[in-house]
Design a protein around this motif. Structure first.
Motif, PDB file in Angstrom:
ATOM      1  N   ASN A   1       0.838  -1.180   0.000  1.00 34.59           N
ATOM      2  CA  ASN A   1       0.000   0.000   0.000  1.00 34.59           C
ATOM      3  C   ASN A   1       0.882   1.242   0.000  1.00 34.59           C
ATOM      4  O   ASN A   1       1.782   1.370   0.839  1.00 34.59           O
ATOM      5  N   ILE A   2       0.628   2.138  -0.919  1.00 34.14           N
ATOM      6  CA  ILE A   2       1.446   3.333  -1.082  1.00 34.14           C
ATOM      7  C   ILE A   2       0.592   4.556  -0.780  1.00 34.14           C
ATOM      8  O   ILE A   2      -0.520   4.697  -1.295  1.00 34.14           O
ATOM      9  N   SER A   3       1.085   5.423   0.066  1.00 30.12           N
ATOM     10  CA  SER A   3       0.395   6.660   0.385  1.00 30.12           C
ATOM     11  C   SER A   3       0.756   7.712  -0.649  1.00 30.12           C
ATOM     12  O   SER A   3       1.926   8.108  -0.768  1.00 30.12           O
ATOM     13  N   SER A   4      -0.229   8.183  -1.392  1.00 31.87           N
ATOM     14  CA  SER A   4       0.033   9.256  -2.347  1.00 31.87           C
ATOM     15  C   SER A   4       0.521  10.503  -1.620  1.00 31.87           C
ATOM     16  O   SER A   4       1.353  11.250  -2.138  1.00 31.87           O
ATOM     17  N   PHE A   5       0.011  10.719  -0.418  1.00 26.57           N
ATOM     18  CA  PHE A   5       0.426  11.873   0.389  1.00 26.57           C
ATOM     19  C   PHE A   5       1.933  11.844   0.645  1.00 26.57           C
ATOM     20  O   PHE A   5       2.623  12.856   0.491  1.00 26.57           O
ATOM     21  N   GLU A   6       2.453  10.674   1.038  1.00 27.83           N
ATOM     22  CA  GLU A   6       3.873  10.587   1.363  1.00 27.83           C
ATOM     23  C   GLU A   6       4.739  10.778   0.119  1.00 27.83           C
ATOM     24  O   GLU A   6       5.789  11.431   0.173  1.00 27.83           O
ATOM     25  N   VAL A   7       4.304  10.223  -1.011  1.00 26.88           N
ATOM     26  CA  VAL A   7       5.066  10.415  -2.243  1.00 26.88           C
ATOM     27  C   VAL A   7       5.035  11.885  -2.644  1.00 26.88           C
ATOM     28  O   VAL A   7       6.049  12.462  -3.069  1.00 26.88           O
TER      29      VAL A   7
END
Length: 532
Positions: free
Chosen positions: A424-430
């Motif tokens: 799961n990848i957080s768009s916010f963190e990227v």
């Protein structure tokens, strides 16, 4: 040796890790339990390992209720620490081994971990992390020597101590804190109780028909619930589990044959990758009878069955919930997540949590009949906990349809999250990393579908006035700041982002626009293209 295929849950008060370990030692004793990286345990060994590691943890100052961070690949010390913490009444905080300095520092600060256990190979990343504000008192390094990092003492992984009696932990006490990517903010620490871990094992073993004569084999990492759950299945049923160090498409069937696996665990993208390999006799020369394959496209599951003889079962669960929806080998049809399992309730609801009729798409809401079968919330994030569990239902953030026959079909994700390579990848963190590049004025990160039936990460960038930078240079900037799986594959350079009247980025318009002839493509394997 028992071949019972429907494991019975422990009595409510015994749904704890120490009780599970004591029961398996008594019932299964010298039966093989675990093989990993050339080492092995019997079922009795697991209890001894937990008691000895708990003593070493206590000697280091870890107490009941504390948290111990753990950054390691699939090796026996990982499970030793996990079991030792559970035995002591502390909880383990696994850290994804792809995490870089900023993520490691955040996990340590947010979890308030007292101790970090880390492989020597990751120490350089730790040196690049800002450890100010963490509560670290000591670092145990696997395969390493004494050192000091940011004034924190680093010592080699100590030998186990003299066996410690188990703490009087309760089913609702936390056994682990697993981070799941935030969708509109930082990653959230999911507080997983002992009873939830117990139910993960019971439910998964029941779905897969795991019995005492099975050999479970997984290539998935222990820092996720899927592989940790595999250990619980073996402990509950008295069978054996083999943990491989990593997934290898070319070597997959050879390792399944060598392990004697009868049950395997795959994620959606892994199956198309295996099907892309040349056909060969090794795909049939094995003992595998069934596999768990959530998120596998129906066409790929059919092709996999035809080529390998292995039927993949679908299902739905998350770190916050449990194995609540699943198919079975005799399910009447494919292409669905499955049917609701006993012990759970599900509702497909509109934005006001009003239940929708069959055939209408809405958010999947779940709850459990048994106490502590779900996570108890997000650590130190009471507002997020209340939001997710509002109206006494857990809001999954996934849009589904319930058909007339009770089957649930996945439609898409409501949350602004991306799932790639099982992560799961957080768009916010990227986005936060991209915005830290001096040439980037604004950005949006969103998913687009790949040829592997999963998400690929796409970023739309608006550069600062007068700045010029190639997408490849931006990606090079991100490589030391993001896990490899979170690096954007596609990059668009735009004059501006589509926005609402109040300035909110309209990501749905970017998703609809998708990949164009002008989009920079890093390539499916992460390799940059020839052009800049």
């Amino acid at each position: 040796m028992t071949t019972e295929r429907h494991p019975s849950p422990l009595p409510p008060a015994q749904r704890t890790l120490p009780a599970m370990l004591a029961r398996q030692a008594e019932r299964f004793g010298t039966r093989p339990l675990l093989r990993m990286a050339g080492r092995s345990w019997t079922h009795a060994d697991a209890q001894h390992a937990a008691a000895g590691r708990a003593a070493a943890l206590a000697q280091a100052g870890v107490q009941r209720g504390d948290r111990v961070a753990l950054m390691s690949g699939n090796r026996i010390e990982f499970l030793e620490v996990f079991l030792g913490c559970g035995w002591l009444g502390a909880s383990t905080v696994p850290i994804n081994t792809a995490s870089m300095g900023p993520q490691i520092a955040y996990f340590l600060r947010n979890s308030e971990a007292k101790l970090l256990v880390i492989e020597a190979a990751f120490l350089e990343r730790l040196r690049a992390a800002d450890l100010a504000g963490t509560g670290l008192r000591e670092i145990w390094v696997l395969d390493g020597a004494e050192d000091t990092i940011a004034q924190v003492r680093v010592v080699p992984y100590p030998a186990p101590g003299e066996a410690l009696a188990p703490a009087a932990v309760q089913p609702g006490d936390p056994v682990a804190m697993l981070y799941t990517s935030g969708t509109t903010g930082p990653a959230k620490g999911v507080v997983c109780p002992h009873a939830q871990y117990h139910w993960w094992g019971v439910n998964s073993a029941d779905v897969l028909g795991v019995g005492g004569d099975d050999v479970l084999c997984t290539t998935l990492p222990l820092f996720h619930i899927n592989a940790l759950n595999t250990f619980a299945q073996a402990a509950i049923t008295g069978c054996e589990v083999v943990f491989e160090p990593r997934f290898s498409a070319s070597g997959f069937w050879a390792s399944m044959r060598a392990s004697g696996a009868t049950v395997v665990y795959l994620l959606g993208a892994m199956v198309p990758i295996l099907l892309a390999q040349p056909e060969g006799p090794g795909e049939r020369d094995h003992r595998v009878r069934v596999g768990l394959g959530p998120g596998v496209p129906e066409s790929a599951a059919r092709a996999f069955l035809a080529r390998t003889g292995v039927r993949l079962l679908e299902g739905y669960g998350s770190t916050e919930t449990n194995f609540a929806i699943a198919t079975t080998p005799d399910s009447p049809r494919g292409g669905v997540m499955g049917w609701l399992r006993p012990g759970f309730q599900a509702r497909v609801a509109d934005e006001d949590d009003v239940e929708l009729p069959p055939g209408e798409a809405g958010e999947l809401l779940l709850r459990a009949d048994e106490p502590y079968a779900f996570a108890s919330g997000y650590f130190n994030m009471p507002e997020k906990t209340v939001e997710a569990w509002r109206n006494l239902w857990f809001h999954t953030g996934d849009r589904v349809v319930r058909d007339a026959d009770g089957a649930f079909r996945f439609v898409d994700r409501i949350k602004d999250a991306i799932r790639r390579r099982g992560e799961n990848i957080s768009s916010f963190e990227v986005e936060q990393v991209l915005l830290s590049h001096p040439a980037v004025a604004a950005c949006a990160v969103y998913p687009v579908r790949s040829e592997l039936a999963e998400d690929e990460v796409m970023a739309a960038l608006v550069l600062r006035e007068g700045q010029r930078v190639a997408p490849s240079q931006v990606l090079a900037f991100c490589e030391s700041r993001l896990p490899y799986f979170a690096l954007p594959r596609y990059v668009d350079l735009l004059d501006d982002l589509p926005r609402t009247e109040n300035g909110k980025v309209q990501k749905y318009k970017l998703r609809e626009r998708g990949v164009t002839a002008l989009t920079w493509d890093r390539g499916p394997g992460g390799r940059p293209p020839a052009k800049g």
